[in-house]
Design an enzyme around this catalytic site. Structure first.
Site, short mmCIF file in Angstrom:
data_model
loop_
_atom_site.label_atom_id
_atom_site.label_comp_id
_atom_site.label_asym_id
_atom_site.label_seq_id
_atom_site.Cartn_x
_atom_site.Cartn_y
_atom_site.Cartn_z
N ASP A 1 0.67 -1.24 0.08
CA ASP A 1 0.05 -0.26 -0.03
C ASP A 1 0.98 1.26 -0.08
O ASP A 1 0.66 2.39 -0.75
CB ASP A 1 -0.91 0.03 1.11
CG ASP A 1 -0.18 -0.13 2.36
OD1 ASP A 1 0.98 -0.21 2.52
OD2 ASP A 1 -0.88 0.09 3.49
N LYS A 2 2.02 1.14 0.69
CA LYS A 2 2.84 2.46 0.80
C LYS A 2 4.12 1.85 1.07
O LYS A 2 4.42 0.72 1.61
CB LYS A 2 2.24 3.45 1.64
CG LYS A 2 2.15 2.83 3.17
CD LYS A 2 1.64 3.91 4.03
CE LYS A 2 1.56 3.40 5.33
NZ LYS A 2 1.01 4.28 6.16
N THR A 3 5.02 2.89 1.14
CA THR A 3 6.60 2.69 1.59
C THR A 3 6.65 2.43 3.04
O THR A 3 5.88 2.99 4.12
CB THR A 3 7.55 3.94 1.48
OG1 THR A 3 7.43 4.31 0.21
CG2 THR A 3 8.84 3.74 2.16
N GLU B 1 9.99 14.40 8.23
CA GLU B 1 10.60 15.46 8.93
C GLU B 1 11.94 14.80 9.59
O GLU B 1 12.73 15.53 9.52
CB GLU B 1 9.50 15.57 10.33
CG GLU B 1 8.41 16.59 9.95
CD GLU B 1 7.85 17.08 11.24
OE1 GLU B 1 8.15 16.40 12.13
OE2 GLU B 1 6.87 18.24 11.27
#
Length: 605
Positions: free
Chosen positions: A464-466, A574
């Protein structure tokens, strides 16, 4: 910025410089830190987003559902610092937990029930039962039971040992100690004895024993940093807040009382709906005001809260479905194979019984005298049939005896070998020196012997994502500053000894993660604000180091003169930006609720 691909125009300070409405002034009082002077800094060109703490900081749009009214029927009433009154109407669950699968009374029936999910065991049981009948006995009655009994015993011993370890882990967890307010004094109390309504004090790096609403923290603004890796696998720090109405209350010196009206226990770890009445005021509570069981308190000296959910009613335990009965793909495949073999065996035995029926019908007049069959018994004075029950029953008995004779098509020795091999595999995996973790001093743990053969096997890939299949790690690649793209492909990876560091009090501070740096950018940074480009680069990296929610944590190393700075925050983006700023000489040293300290090329501000 990406973990793989460089992204152009990563950050531009042009919008911040051209818009006067977004400018803000930041001022930090001058103080002495580490022998260096800390000067007042004005950020006139950088517009960070305002950060709110305490009651104001917690009330965002995402937590608006906690503002809603809770029905009395769906509410739980918790009297702060009054567990007796809290549990008077309803006996809430204690804080003792149980993750084990069996007890002494339920082990035998439940374990046998789970073992007979294997089709082969049902088959062997049928064979053993058939062999007990005198008309069908082909092998010895005891010999037909022993193999099945042995494999059931081996599996039961293995399951019993695994469940014993769960009981031992539960006992250790329930007997951990926490500071609980008793008679206006915090005293140590076992986790299993904590009740809903009691006030608990958590020290830094301690685990939260139950779901508790924050009342106060060591920070003047009521912020607390927690790590939720045991709940959602995220190692980044998350912020929780205490309400301003309870922030100044000291439980040891004054009587803290109030009423919390919250929703009934549920599995949603990201939601919490409640309100609190204290000192005649009614304030709303949301997900930012509750710390869940299993979280760890980080970068905060202490935090005080009141227990609202305990034991099996905590969100962590409600999401724990218990010890599952795991089955490997090999075992599932074997079940299918055994079903096919059983169908083939039934067909084969049917053919044998049909042939026997044809033979009996064809030789029905010769059955009394045929060699090796002889229906009549002439050993006594009165002639009678010898073990003959009629043509129909003979066909049925022939079918069942064929099942017993052909049982070697499904060998029970295969299952015995598999169980012994799994035990051996677990031993070698546990003793494997290459799977020993020196940092935590722990070895490989084999918690379920049933799925050894599934290690390293991949059937489906969902992404789904990193961070799902890869390490959730962002790396700073390049930057575009004031319209200039510093992506000339000259970035070099600095060695740990050559990277930027800060000396303070005879110790060396280095960033924990090494970042690739661009020589051209480094030259502009070192030149300071002497040139126009250098001024833009200076403001850019100052913004990266200052405008974030990162919390710097000092990590000890084997070298007493070297300390590493680990930047913890909710966003890996961040973290990557702050590490990049540190690599270019803008190192975030300290962050509190009132000020931040940044080392800029050896000068602290």
């Amino acid at each position: 910025m990406d973990s793989k691909t460089p992204v152009e125009n990563l950050y531009s300070i042009e919008p911040a410089l051209s818009s006067s409405s977004r400018r803000s002034n930041f001022s930090a009082r001058s103080k002495s830190l580490g022998g260096s002077s800390i000067r007042e800094v004005n950020f006139s060109d950088v517009g960070p987003k305002p950060v709110r703490y305490g009651s104001q900081g917690a009330e965002s749009d995402t937590y608006s559902m906690s503002q809603k009214e809770i029905n009395d029927e769906d509410a739980r009433l918790v009297h702060i610092n009054d567990p007796v009154n809290t549990n008077e109407r309803f006996e809430f669950a204690g804080n003792s937990i149980r993750t084990a699968k069996y007890s002494i009374l339920t082990f035998l029936p439940r374990n046998l029930f789970e073992q007979f999910h294997r089709v082969a065991y049902i088959y062997f049981l049928v064979i053993a039962v058939l062999n007990q009948l005198p008309q069908l006995a082909v092998f010895g009655r005891t010999a037909s039971i022993l193999p099945l009994a042995f494999v059931l015993l081996v599996t039961a011993v293995k399951d019993a040992y695994e469940d014993y370890r769960r009981h031992r882990a539960d006992r250790i967890e329930n007997n951990r100690l926490a500071l609980v307010l008793v008679n206006n004094e915090f005293q140590q109390k076992k986790w299993k004895n904590i009740q809903v309504g009691e006030i608990i004090k958590i020290q830094a790096n301690e685990t939260i024993p139950c779901d508790m609403v924050l009342l106060s923290t060591s920070e003047p603004t009521g912020v607390a940093y927690v790590q939720t890796i045991n709940l959602d696998g995220e190692s980044n720090l998350k912020t929780r807040y205490a309400k301003q109405e309870t922030l100044q209350k000291i439980p040891e010196k004054e009587n803290v009382s109030g009423l919390i009206k919250c929703e009934k226990p549920n599995r949603n770890i990201y939601g919490f709906q409640a309100n609190m009445e204290v000192d005649g005021k009614r304030v709303s509570l949301g997900p930012s005001n509750i710390i869940l069981r299993g979280c760890e308190l980080k970068n905060t000296t202490w935090a005080v809260g009141v227990a609202v959910y305990a034991g099996s009613e905590t969100k962590a335990m409600l999401n724990n479905s218990g010890a599952p009965s795991k089955r490997s793909r090999l075992e599932t495949h074997m079940n299918l194979e055994i079903i096919f073999l059983s169908l083939f065996l039934v067909a084969l035995c049917t053919v044998v019984s049909v042939c026997a029926a044809v033979w009996l019908r064809r030789h029905r007049d010769e059955l009394d005298y045929l060699p090796f069959y002889r229906r009549k018994d002439f050993s006594e004075d009165e002639e009678k049939n010898y073990n003959y029950h009629g043509w129909g029953l003979e066909i049925i008995f022939t079918f069942l005896m064929s099942v017993i004779v052909f049982q070697i098509m499904i060998p029970i020795s295969l299952y015995i070998s598999m169980e012994l091999v799994r035990v051996g595999q677990a031993y070698f995996m546990i003793r494997d020196a290459e799977m020993y973790d020196e940092s935590s001093n722990t070895r490989f743990q084999c918690r379920a012997l049933n799925i050894n053969e599934d290690l390293g096997q991949i059937k489906y890939v969902f992404s789904d994502k990193t961070g799902t299949l890869t390490e959730n790690k962002m790396e700073f690649q390049c930057a575009s500053i004031w319209g200039v793209d510093y992506n000339g492909g000259k970035a070099t990876s600095q060695d740990q000894k050559d990277g930027y560091f800060v000396q303070a009090d005879g110790q060396v501070l280095r960033p924990k993660m090494v970042v690739k740096t661009d020589p051209e950018l480094l030259q502009f940074v070192r030149s300071g604000k002497e040139t126009k480009e250098g001024s833009y680069v200076h403001d850019f990296f100052l913004a990266l180091a200052a405008c974030n929610t990162i919390v710097p944590i000092i990590v000890d190393t084997p070298d007493p003169t070297l300390k590493l700075i680990d930047y913890q925050g909710e966003s890996p983006d961040e973290q990557a930006l702050v590490y990049a700023a540190a690599a270019y000489g803008f190192m975030l040293i300290e962050r509190t609720s009132g000020h931040i300290v940044i080392d800029i090329q050896g000068e602290r501000k």
